[in-house]
Design a protein around this motif. Structure first.
Motif, PDB file in Angstrom:
ATOM      1  N   LYS A  70       0.832  -1.201   0.000  1.00  0.00           N
ATOM      2  CA  LYS A  70       0.000   0.000   0.000  1.00  0.00           C
ATOM      3  C   LYS A  70       0.864   1.247   0.000  1.00  0.00           C
ATOM      4  N   VAL A  71       0.307   2.311  -0.551  1.00  0.00           N
ATOM      5  CA  VAL A  71       0.995   3.598  -0.614  1.00  0.00           C
ATOM      6  C   VAL A  71       0.952   4.218   0.773  1.00  0.00           C
ATOM      7  N   ILE A  72       2.136   4.552   1.317  1.00  0.00           N
ATOM      8  CA  ILE A  72       2.165   5.155   2.650  1.00  0.00           C
ATOM      9  C   ILE A  72       2.604   6.616   2.623  1.00  0.00           C
ATOM     10  N   LYS A  73       3.183   7.057   1.478  1.00  0.00           N
ATOM     11  CA  LYS A  73       3.603   8.457   1.394  1.00  0.00           C
ATOM     12  C   LYS A  73       3.873   8.825  -0.052  1.00  0.00           C
ATOM     13  N   ASN A  80      -0.220  15.602  -3.669  1.00  0.00           N
ATOM     14  CA  ASN A  80      -1.315  16.107  -2.848  1.00  0.00           C
ATOM     15  C   ASN A  80      -1.838  14.937  -2.020  1.00  0.00           C
ATOM     16  N   PRO A  81      -1.793  15.008  -0.696  1.00  0.00           N
ATOM     17  CA  PRO A  81      -2.254  13.880   0.124  1.00  0.00           C
ATOM     18  C   PRO A  81      -3.745  13.595  -0.040  1.00  0.00           C
ATOM     19  N   ASP A  82      -4.491  14.530  -0.624  1.00  0.00           N
ATOM     20  CA  ASP A  82      -5.928  14.317  -0.842  1.00  0.00           C
ATOM     21  C   ASP A  82      -6.234  13.795  -2.242  1.00  0.00           C
ATOM     22  N   ARG A  83      -5.176  13.456  -3.005  1.00  0.00           N
ATOM     23  CA  ARG A  83      -5.371  12.958  -4.372  1.00  0.00           C
ATOM     24  C   ARG A  83      -6.125  11.637  -4.351  1.00  0.00           C
ATOM     25  N   ARG A  84      -7.028  11.498  -5.289  1.00  0.00           N
ATOM     26  CA  ARG A  84      -7.874  10.304  -5.360  1.00  0.00           C
ATOM     27  C   ARG A  84      -7.665   9.574  -6.672  1.00  0.00           C
ATOM     28  N   CYS A  85      -8.025   8.313  -6.678  1.00  0.00           N
ATOM     29  CA  CYS A  85      -7.897   7.485  -7.880  1.00  0.00           C
ATOM     30  C   CYS A  85      -9.163   7.653  -8.727  1.00  0.00           C
ATOM     31  N   THR A  86      -9.234   8.757  -9.436  1.00  0.00           N
ATOM     32  CA  THR A  86     -10.425   9.042 -10.246  1.00  0.00           C
ATOM     33  C   THR A  86     -10.508   8.131 -11.465  1.00  0.00           C
ATOM     34  N   ALA A  87      -9.360   7.587 -11.915  1.00  0.00           N
ATOM     35  CA  ALA A  87      -9.354   6.709 -13.090  1.00  0.00           C
ATOM     36  C   ALA A  87      -9.645   5.249 -12.744  1.00  0.00           C
ATOM     37  N   CYS A  88      -9.662   4.912 -11.460  1.00  0.00           N
ATOM     38  CA  CYS A  88      -9.931   3.526 -11.058  1.00  0.00           C
ATOM     39  C   CYS A  88     -11.342   3.118 -11.470  1.00  0.00           C
ATOM     40  N   THR A  89     -11.495   1.841 -11.796  1.00  0.00           N
ATOM     41  CA  THR A  89     -12.813   1.349 -12.212  1.00  0.00           C
ATOM     42  C   THR A  89     -13.377   0.308 -11.248  1.00  0.00           C
ATOM     43  N   LEU A  98      -3.321   7.749  -1.008  1.00  0.00           N
ATOM     44  CA  LEU A  98      -2.568   7.555   0.220  1.00  0.00           C
ATOM     45  C   LEU A  98      -3.291   6.521   1.087  1.00  0.00           C
ATOM     46  N   GLY A  99      -2.612   5.431   1.405  1.00  0.00           N
ATOM     47  CA  GLY A  99      -3.218   4.356   2.189  1.00  0.00           C
ATOM     48  C   GLY A  99      -3.859   3.269   1.336  1.00  0.00           C
ATOM     49  N   MET A 100      -3.891   3.471   0.018  1.00  0.00           N
ATOM     50  CA  MET A 100      -4.540   2.517  -0.893  1.00  0.00           C
ATOM     51  C   MET A 100      -3.654   1.290  -1.124  1.00  0.00           C
ATOM     52  N   THR A 101      -4.265   0.113  -1.132  1.00  0.00           N
ATOM     53  CA  THR A 101      -3.563  -1.112  -1.495  1.00  0.00           C
ATOM     54  C   THR A 101      -3.471  -1.152  -3.011  1.00  0.00           C
ATOM     55  N   ILE A 102      -2.232  -1.166  -3.520  1.00  0.00           N
ATOM     56  CA  ILE A 102      -2.031  -1.199  -4.967  1.00  0.00           C
ATOM     57  C   ILE A 102      -1.432  -2.517  -5.448  1.00  0.00           C
ATOM     58  N   ILE A 103      -0.948  -3.345  -4.511  1.00  0.00           N
ATOM     59  CA  ILE A 103      -0.408  -4.669  -4.841  1.00  0.00           C
ATOM     60  C   ILE A 103      -1.149  -5.683  -3.993  1.00  0.00           C
ATOM     61  N   ASP A 115       1.891 -14.153  -9.480  1.00  0.00           N
ATOM     62  CA  ASP A 115       0.444 -14.413  -9.403  1.00  0.00           C
ATOM     63  C   ASP A 115      -0.346 -13.298  -8.731  1.00  0.00           C
ATOM     64  N   GLY A 116       0.242 -12.128  -8.585  1.00  0.00           N
ATOM     65  CA  GLY A 116      -0.471 -11.021  -7.968  1.00  0.00           C
ATOM     66  C   GLY A 116      -0.920 -10.001  -8.991  1.00  0.00           C
ATOM     67  N   HIS A 117      -1.399  -8.892  -8.476  1.00  0.00           N
ATOM     68  CA  HIS A 117      -1.859  -7.786  -9.311  1.00  0.00           C
ATOM     69  C   HIS A 117      -1.309  -6.477  -8.768  1.00  0.00           C
ATOM     70  N   ILE A 118      -1.131  -5.508  -9.671  1.00  0.00           N
ATOM     71  CA  ILE A 118      -0.692  -4.188  -9.280  1.00  0.00           C
ATOM     72  C   ILE A 118      -1.558  -3.158  -9.997  1.00  0.00           C
ATOM     73  N   LEU A 119      -1.956  -2.149  -9.248  1.00  0.00           N
ATOM     74  CA  LEU A 119      -2.773  -1.060  -9.783  1.00  0.00           C
ATOM     75  C   LEU A 119      -1.877   0.138 -10.064  1.00  0.00           C
ATOM     76  N   ASP A 120      -2.061   0.746 -11.234  1.00  0.00           N
ATOM     77  CA  ASP A 120      -1.406   2.016 -11.529  1.00  0.00           C
ATOM     78  C   ASP A 120      -2.431   3.107 -11.252  1.00  0.00           C
ATOM     79  N   PRO A 121      -2.314   3.828 -10.141  1.00  0.00           N
ATOM     80  CA  PRO A 121      -3.321   4.837  -9.791  1.00  0.00           C
ATOM     81  C   PRO A 121      -3.392   5.998 -10.786  1.00  0.00           C
ATOM     82  N   GLU A 122      -2.349   6.150 -11.606  1.00  0.00           N
ATOM     83  CA  GLU A 122      -2.361   7.234 -12.595  1.00  0.00           C
ATOM     84  C   GLU A 122      -3.392   6.998 -13.685  1.00  0.00           C
ATOM     85  N   ASN A 123      -3.528   5.735 -14.101  1.00  0.00           N
ATOM     86  CA  ASN A 123      -4.476   5.440 -15.190  1.00  0.00           C
ATOM     87  C   ASN A 123      -5.593   4.486 -14.777  1.00  0.00           C
TER      88      ASN A 123
END
Length: 161
Positions: A70-73, A80-89, A98-103, A115-123
């Protein structure tokens, strides 16, 4: 002639203590080596376009024998610590990065994790993921891909102390 008293340990007793100490030291060295080659820890990611530090991701055991991260910083100059994953589906849509599990779902397979997954919060895209450590566990090569591993990209993350 050698004389022994109760205060002088026998040669066998001294040897046994030395072997026990050597075993403890060897076990400590092996445990430290295994731990340093594990992806568990905090890693500095990089921006693909600028090559600059982007974020800190904490990888930990997920309770089912796998690893998650997860993203810790955020580290970017415009972070921006208030940035959100607007592109996530998925369920992470509009959630704080911030605090999101991406792996998630990483399972050990020999010297790598797969065998895992990774999220790119940018897209907002989710990729299959594999990773392995290099340089004595100080670098983590993370590969995100679609379908087969050849169709993807890798990043090298640096362990943070």
């Amino acid at each position: 002639m050698l004389q022994f008293n109760r205060r002088t340990p026998s040669l066998a007793a001294r040897a046994a203590r030395q072997f026990a100490l050597a075993g403890i030291l060897l076990g400590s060295v092996l445990a430290a080596h295994a731990q340093s080659n594990s992806p568990v820890g905090v890693w500095q990611t990089v921006d693909d376009h600028t090559g600059q530090p982007k974020a800190l991701v904490q990888i930990s055991e997920d309770g089912s024998g796998g690893l998650s991260g997860k993203v810790i910083k955020g580290l970017g100059p415009n972070d921006n610590p208030d940035r959100r994953c607007t592109a996530c589906t998925d369920s992470r849509k509009d959630q704080l990065i911030l605090g999101m599990t991406i792996i998630d779902g990483m399972k050990q397979a020999g010297n790598e994790w797969d065998d895992g997954h990774i999220l790119d919060p940018e897209n907002g895209k989710i990729y299959r993921c594999k990773m392995h450590t290099e340089e004595g566990g100080q670098k983590l090569v993370v590969r995100g891909y679609l379908g087969i591993s050849l169709l993807g990209r890798s990043q090298t993350w640096v362990r943070q102390q």
